[in-house]
Design a protein around this motif. Structure first.
Motif, PDB file in Angstrom:
ATOM      1  N   ALA A  34      51.245   8.252  38.697  1.00 12.80           N
ATOM      2  CA  ALA A  34      51.466   7.513  37.450  1.00 12.80           C
ATOM      3  C   ALA A  34      51.276   8.461  36.277  1.00 12.80           C
ATOM      4  CB  ALA A  34      50.505   6.339  37.336  1.00 12.80           C
ATOM      5  N   ALA A  35      51.900   8.128  35.156  1.00 15.06           N
ATOM      6  CA  ALA A  35      51.763   8.944  33.960  1.00 15.06           C
ATOM      7  C   ALA A  35      51.829   8.055  32.732  1.00 15.06           C
ATOM      8  CB  ALA A  35      52.842  10.021  33.897  1.00 15.06           C
ATOM      9  N   ILE A  36      51.258   8.554  31.641  1.00 15.90           N
ATOM     10  CA  ILE A  36      51.221   7.792  30.403  1.00 15.90           C
ATOM     11  C   ILE A  36      51.436   8.753  29.243  1.00 15.90           C
ATOM     12  CG2 ILE A  36      48.694   7.990  30.219  1.00 15.90           C
ATOM     13  CD1 ILE A  36      48.717   5.081  29.144  1.00 15.90           C
ATOM     14  N   SER A  37      52.190   8.300  28.268  1.00 15.78           N
ATOM     15  CA  SER A  37      52.449   9.140  27.100  1.00 15.78           C
ATOM     16  C   SER A  37      51.181   9.281  26.259  1.00 15.78           C
ATOM     17  CB  SER A  37      53.565   8.525  26.257  1.00 15.78           C
ATOM     18  OG  SER A  37      53.154   7.261  25.735  1.00 15.78           O
ATOM     19  N   ARG A  38      51.191  10.258  25.359  1.00 16.27           N
ATOM     20  CA  ARG A  38      49.976  10.513  24.577  1.00 16.27           C
ATOM     21  C   ARG A  38      49.643   9.351  23.649  1.00 16.27           C
ATOM     22  NH1 ARG A  38      51.015  13.308  19.532  1.00 16.27           N
ATOM     23  NH2 ARG A  38      53.245  13.448  19.151  1.00 16.27           N
ATOM     24  N   SER A  39      50.660   8.586  23.274  1.00 12.87           N
ATOM     25  CA  SER A  39      50.424   7.423  22.420  1.00 12.87           C
ATOM     26  C   SER A  39      50.123   6.169  23.207  1.00 12.87           C
ATOM     27  CB  SER A  39      51.662   7.173  21.551  1.00 12.87           C
ATOM     28  OG  SER A  39      52.750   6.795  22.379  1.00 12.87           O
TER      29      SER A  39
END
Length: 130
Positions: free
Chosen positions: A49-54
């Motif tokens: 999984a990944a998530i943007s910096r915002s």
């Protein structure tokens, strides 16, 4: 010095839940996109999984979609991975990773490839028994 420290791994029965945490230090956390990867014995490291910096965007591997949830708290410099309905095939060492912001990056992008990350934690073992 940038450090990523994972915690929350352990042994759980199939169908159970765990929440992994990754505490970051030595960086301005809100400028880093983050992700979780895992590696089982004899296998290559794979995207989870990944998530943007915002935190605007998230992405998941098909194998965990609907069961895992990634989130982040920039005030606490921490990214989380909530894992529900765990299966024996989820057994692996789980790593968090951070990608420093490039001028060409947007604030809403997330990154699913290991090579896109600059820093890695030491990993935390997750074992799911059947």
């Amino acid at each position: 010095q940038v450090q990523l420290v994972e915690s929350g791994g352990g042994l759980v029965q199939a169908g159970g839940s765990l929440r992994l945490s990754c505490a970051a230090s030595g960086l301005t956390f809100s400028t880093y996109a983050t992700g979780w990867f895992r590696q089982a014995p004899g296998k290559e490291r794979e995207f989870v999984a990944a998530i943007s910096r915002s935190a605007y965007s998230t992405g998941y591997a098909d194998s965990v979609k609907g069961r895992f949830t990634i989130s982040r708290d920039n005030a606490k410099n921490t990214v989380y991975l909530l894992m529900n309905s765990l299966k024996p095939e989820d057994t692996a060492v789980y790593y968090c990773a951070a990608r420093y912001y490039r001028p060409t990056d947007g604030s809403t992008r997330y990154y699913p490839a290991p090579g896109e990350y600059d820093y890695w934690g030491q990993g935390t073992q997750v074992t799911v028994s059947s």
